[in-house]
Design a protein around this motif. Structure first.
Motif, mmCIF file in Angstrom:
data_model
loop_
_atom_site.group_PDB
_atom_site.id
_atom_site.type_symbol
_atom_site.label_atom_id
_atom_site.label_comp_id
_atom_site.label_asym_id
_atom_site.label_seq_id
_atom_site.Cartn_x
_atom_site.Cartn_y
_atom_site.Cartn_z
ATOM 1 N N ASP A 1 12.722 -8.049 0.210
ATOM 2 C CA ASP A 1 11.899 -7.112 -0.552
ATOM 3 C C ASP A 1 10.607 -6.788 0.202
ATOM 4 O O ASP A 1 10.202 -5.631 0.308
ATOM 5 C CB ASP A 1 11.584 -7.712 -1.925
ATOM 6 N N VAL A 2 9.945 -7.811 0.732
ATOM 7 C CA VAL A 2 8.734 -7.594 1.529
ATOM 8 C C VAL A 2 9.058 -6.744 2.754
ATOM 9 O O VAL A 2 8.329 -5.795 3.089
ATOM 10 C CB VAL A 2 8.113 -8.935 1.959
ATOM 11 N N SER A 3 10.158 -7.071 3.418
ATOM 12 C CA SER A 3 10.533 -6.355 4.635
ATOM 13 C C SER A 3 10.817 -4.891 4.358
ATOM 14 O O SER A 3 10.426 -4.009 5.137
ATOM 15 C CB SER A 3 11.757 -7.026 5.274
ATOM 16 N N ARG A 4 11.477 -4.605 3.259
ATOM 17 C CA ARG A 4 11.775 -3.212 2.921
ATOM 18 C C ARG A 4 10.506 -2.432 2.581
ATOM 19 O O ARG A 4 10.364 -1.272 2.955
ATOM 20 C CB ARG A 4 12.767 -3.165 1.755
ATOM 21 N N HIS A 5 9.583 -3.081 1.892
ATOM 22 C CA HIS A 5 8.327 -2.401 1.555
ATOM 23 C C HIS A 5 7.448 -2.187 2.786
ATOM 24 O O HIS A 5 6.668 -1.228 2.830
ATOM 25 C CB HIS A 5 7.556 -3.197 0.495
ATOM 26 N N TYR A 6 7.582 -3.050 3.774
ATOM 27 C CA TYR A 6 6.740 -2.908 4.963
ATOM 28 C C TYR A 6 7.421 -2.086 6.054
ATOM 29 O O TYR A 6 6.816 -1.171 6.629
ATOM 30 C CB TYR A 6 6.383 -4.287 5.511
ATOM 31 N N LEU A 7 8.686 -2.397 6.345
ATOM 32 C CA LEU A 7 9.388 -1.756 7.453
ATOM 33 C C LEU A 7 10.104 -0.477 7.046
ATOM 34 O O LEU A 7 10.366 0.380 7.888
ATOM 35 C CB LEU A 7 10.420 -2.723 8.055
ATOM 36 N N GLY A 8 10.430 -0.362 5.760
ATOM 37 C CA GLY A 8 11.210 0.769 5.286
ATOM 38 C C GLY A 8 12.529 0.306 4.702
ATOM 39 O O GLY A 8 12.957 -0.839 4.894
ATOM 40 N N GLY A 9 13.202 1.211 4.001
ATOM 41 C CA GLY A 9 14.417 0.854 3.281
ATOM 42 C C GLY A 9 15.561 0.419 4.160
ATOM 43 O O GLY A 9 16.521 -0.191 3.673
ATOM 44 N N GLU A 10 15.493 0.713 5.468
ATOM 45 C CA GLU A 10 16.569 0.319 6.370
ATOM 46 C C GLU A 10 16.407 -1.106 6.908
ATOM 47 O O GLU A 10 17.211 -1.564 7.724
ATOM 48 C CB GLU A 10 16.684 1.307 7.535
ATOM 49 N N ALA A 11 15.379 -1.808 6.479
ATOM 50 C CA ALA A 11 15.130 -3.170 6.967
ATOM 51 C C ALA A 11 16.328 -4.065 6.685
ATOM 52 O O ALA A 11 16.935 -4.000 5.627
ATOM 53 C CB ALA A 11 13.881 -3.735 6.301
#
Length: 321
Positions: free
Chosen positions: A168-178
């Motif tokens: 969840d953190v990764s998607r919010h920071y890197l984008g939905g393709e994380a």
């Protein structure tokens, strides 16, 4: 040593360090060629992702993510992914993660009971508790011990890498393709016989990671880490701006006086903590490991990225599918 003489000596030392780095880069050419054959998109990333204009252009392509609707329970409690991502955008690092005691204990037990491989060499296999004997047996300095794909045998490690907060953190920071890319556990060992060559091959200088256009790495201490146990150091704010000199070179490691002179001495944070403490950082920011002086350090890393995972095992990290 004073004045011009001291400056000249520093210049010579810088040239010597750069020469060693270039030799190591030349030695990696076969690996780089393998990467290009496997994934041609790797080469433009490797050449251009170090420059801020191209990097910012890639960030503009990040898939937007709406406010988190994730209701799955996390072992990290009620931390909010959006708030963590906001802190990462501001400073490049968030330090408020803590593993449950049972999870930390299980992974630590795995680290003690599972043979590791010294200095990334599968021929140097030993248990962490036998580090001193291993150095004598193999006749060489051993600064690190990686478990490579064996970490996937540890159920507690798998539970951490699958925890919904991390994605969840990764998607919010890197984008939905994380996506989840790597997981590893490794030891850092104190030694009295480390040479300059040993230290230059390790990560004991400020550097940034260049494995993907956009990355995020979660780190967890599995043993107590004080100033003498090799704490991690991160330069806050260095993830979103970069000295031009450091963009126009293939080298990712740079002397401390250059890095801190540009970002400021007070921008560097040294991360100590009890076993179970953790943090997440944008590894494009300058960071380094410090030499363990008295106590060994056991650590876990879970990495996320946005590009197609490589089939090769970078630093022995298993590709998680």
């Amino acid at each position: 040593m004073h004045g011009p003489q001291k400056s000249k000596q520093q210049d010579l030392e810088t040239i010597a360090r750069s020469g060693g780095a270039l030799r190591r880069m030349v030695a990696r050419i076969p690996t780089y060629l393998t990467d290009v054959r496997e994934n041609p998109a790797w080469l433009p990333m490797f050449l251009l992702a170090r420059t801020m204009p191209f990097r910012r252009a890639h960030w503009l392509m990040a898939k937007r993510v709406r406010s988190s609707a994730n209701t799955a329970p996390s072992m990290f409690g009620d931390l909010r992914a959006e708030a963590i991502a906001a802190e990462l955008r501001r400073t490049g690092i968030f330090t408020g993660l803590t593993l449950p005691a049972s999870i930390q204990a299980e992974i630590a037990r795995f680290g003690h009971e599972t043979p590791c491989f010294g200095n990334f060499d599968r021929k140097l296999e030993f248990l962490a508790g036998g580090h001193v004997d291993a150095e004598q047996h193999f006749g060489r300095t051993i600064l690190s011990g990686h478990h490579f794909e064996r970490v996937l045998q540890c159920e507690a490690a798998l539970a951490v890498q699958r925890d919904p907060l991390l994605l969840d953190v990764s998607r919010h920071y890197l984008g939905g393709e994380a996506k989840l890319i790597t997981t590893r556990t490794w030891w850092s060992f104190p030694t009295k016989s480390a040479s300059e060559a040993d230290l230059s091959r390790a990560s004991f200088k400020f550097h940034f990671d260049l494995d993907d256009w956009r990355m995020l790495k979660f780190f967890f201490y599995l043993s107590d880490v004080d100033a003498d146990a090799g704490p991690h150091v991160y330069v806050r704010g260095s993830h979103n701006r970069r000295r031009v000199k450091h963009q126009l070179t293939l080298l990712v490691g740079h002397p401390a006086h250059e890095v801190l002179g540009f970002y400021g001495e007070d921008s560097a944070i040294t991360l100590t903590g009890k076993a179970g403490s953790g943090f997440v950082e944008d590894p494009f920011g300058f960071h380094m490991g410090t030499l363990a002086k008295q106590s060994p350090r056991l650590m876990m890393e879970v990495g996320f990225g946005v590009s197609k995972p490589s089939k090769r095992r970078y630093h022995g990290e298993p590709v998680v599918r």
